[in-house]
Design an enzyme around this catalytic site. Structure first.
Site, PDB file in Angstrom:
ATOM      1  N   ASP A  19      48.318  35.179  37.360  1.00 30.30           N
ATOM      2  CA  ASP A  19      47.308  34.902  38.682  1.00 30.30           C
ATOM      3  C   ASP A  19      46.279  34.540  38.076  1.00 30.30           C
ATOM      4  OD1 ASP A  19      46.507  36.069  41.410  1.00 30.30           O
ATOM      5  OD2 ASP A  19      45.763  37.830  39.762  1.00 30.30           O
ATOM      6  N   ASP A  73      44.208  30.325  39.122  1.00 29.15           N
ATOM      7  CA  ASP A  73      43.105  30.392  40.394  1.00 29.15           C
ATOM      8  C   ASP A  73      42.491  29.846  39.675  1.00 29.15           C
ATOM      9  OD1 ASP A  73      44.410  32.501  42.664  1.00 29.15           O
ATOM     10  OD2 ASP A  73      42.104  33.220  42.244  1.00 29.15           O
ATOM     11  N   ASP A  86      44.358  32.778  26.216  1.00 20.33           N
ATOM     12  CA  ASP A  86      42.514  32.258  25.955  1.00 20.33           C
ATOM     13  C   ASP A  86      42.717  30.918  25.784  1.00 20.33           C
ATOM     14  OD1 ASP A  86      43.736  33.022  23.464  1.00 20.33           O
ATOM     15  OD2 ASP A  86      42.201  34.334  23.446  1.00 20.33           O
ATOM     16  N   TYR A 136      51.954  44.470  36.143  1.00 22.04           N
ATOM     17  CA  TYR A 136      52.455  44.725  38.227  1.00 22.04           C
ATOM     18  C   TYR A 136      53.276  45.225  38.655  1.00 22.04           C
ATOM     19  CZ  TYR A 136      48.787  41.186  39.887  1.00 22.04           C
ATOM     20  OH  TYR A 136      48.157  39.823  40.483  1.00 22.04           O
ATOM     21  N   LYS A 170      50.699  36.246  24.776  1.00 27.41           N
ATOM     22  CA  LYS A 170      49.872  36.367  23.284  1.00 27.41           C
ATOM     23  C   LYS A 170      50.232  37.101  22.244  1.00 27.41           C
ATOM     24  CE  LYS A 170      45.093  37.489  23.299  1.00 27.41           C
ATOM     25  NZ  LYS A 170      43.627  36.207  22.858  1.00 27.41           N
TER      26      LYS A 170
END
Ligand code: IPM
Ligand code: MG
Length: 366
Positions: free
Chosen positions: A252, A256, A228, A146, A196
């Site tokens: 982010d 959601d 994942d 970001y 990750k």
């Protein structure tokens, strides 16, 4: 009595109407002499750009600087309207990210909470929800992709390319992990570290730093999980999670998904915490398609106000009573249309009616 100065950035789309309901609830707290709130309303977002030439105008920055806390609605207008705004002044890049950077709000708390009584709102089967979902997802908010350097160019063959940098330094990693470890200690003693590290070196450093910090928190069990895999586990067995921590982009996306497993992004408030200042916002967008129709779910906005009471003003009891009042409205069989569709049995009520009912329950409880 303590006076708390709050900058109120209603934002775009459904922002103003859901903000009204959050302010309604704050007025109830005030009426019961729990505190005084001095509200400073200021423009922020796409409409602010059209009205004042900037999505985060100087006057708004000054209001935020002077405030003890900031409460913010969602921003953004329709795709067509947004296209009228220069790319760097579009509200996400021009207002939201600068707000986060200005106050270094590095720890984003996103509760993913679904009490058993509201299980009907979730697309997950009741046996998966069991006694209910209660996750505190902590997202790093001021680093990573970001905020990294970005370059656009054309290479020697004439092909356009883009380069975006994922950068974290150890100060940034430590500060958010410290908050996560402290919250895990305060809650159930388990911290899921989402990473990750099989691909990203940023995750390798992140995990290394967490291992270095862990001995100071002997009561906290740390579970490392690839991002994942975490996405799958959130659907198949969300109850294994209590506190989760992750870098900006992972957070982010997974937050959601958190909204998805409990039935609506409308149920996702959040707190963006820095060391000197904090701001509070729903985790969802401004839903311009339903703006002005008095049908948006104000839960995430009222919940953000509750988080402000708890984290900025130490009003833990009042915050709890706001949560309980909101659950109570659902338990009475009412909900805004977003959830009523899923929940079948619920009677549909308007944005304002939801706020009125929460206010009424809170008046009784305080
Ligand atoms: C969120 C939003 C923001 C983000 C946008 C509005 C910049 O999606 O808070 O999750 O991507 O962080
Ligand atoms: Mg998001």
């Amino acid at each position: 009595m303590k006076v708390h100065r709050i900058a109120v950035l209603a934002g775009d789309g459904i922002g103003p109407e859901i903000m009204q309901e959050a302010l309604k609830v704050l007025r109830v707290v005030e009426a019961h002499d729990r505190a005084r709130f001095e509200l400073i309303e200021a423009p922020f977002g796409a409409q602010a750009y059209f009205d004042h030439g900037h999505p985060f105008p100087e006057t708004t920055r000054a209001a935020c600087d002077a405030a003890d806390a900031i409460i913010k609605g969602p921003v953004g207008l329709s795709y067509e309207a947004t296209r009228q705004i220069p790319v760097d002044l579009q509200p996400e890049r021009g207002a939201v990210l600068p707000l986060r950077a200005r106050y270094n709000t590095y720890a984003n708390f996103r509760p993913v909470v679904l009490p058993r009584a509201l299980a009907q709102f979730s697309p997950l089967r009741p046996e998966i929800i069991g006694e209910g979902i209660d996750i505190l997802l902590i997202r790093e908010l001021v680093g990573g992709l970001y905020f990294g350097a970005k370059t656009l160019g054309t290479d020697a063959q004439g092909h356009r390319y883009v380069e975006e940098t994922l950068r974290y330094d150890e100060v940034q990693i430590k500060q958010v992990l410290k908050k996560a470890l402290a919250m895990a200690q305060r809650r159930k003693g388990v911290l899921h570290n989402i990473h990750k590290s099989n691909v990203l070196k940023s995750s390798v450093l992140w995990n290394e730093i967490l291992e270095e910090m862990a001995p100071d928190y002997p009561e906290v069990e740390i579970v490392h999980m690839l991002v994942d895999a975490a996405a799958t586990h959130l659907c198949l067995n969300p109850r294994q999670f209590d506190v989760m921590v992750m870098e900006n982009m992972f957070g982010d996306i997974l937050s959601d998904q958190g909204g998805g497993i409990i039935g609506s992004l409308g149920l996702m408030p959040s707190a963006c915490l820095g060391d000197d200042k904090a701001y509070y916002e729903p985790a969802h967008g401004s839903a311009p398609d339903i703006a002005g129709r008095n049908i948006a779910n104000p839960y995430s906005m009222i919940g953000s106000a509750a988080m402000m009471l708890e984290y900025s003003f130490g009003m833990v009891a009042e915050a709890r009573q706001i949560w309980a009042a909101m659950q109570g409205v659902f338990a009475d069989g009412f909900s805004t249309p977003d959830l009523a569709q899923l929940g079948g049995a619920a009677e549909t009520i308007s944005t304002q009616d939801f706020g009125d009912r929460v206010a009424a329950k809170l008046r009784e409880a305080l």
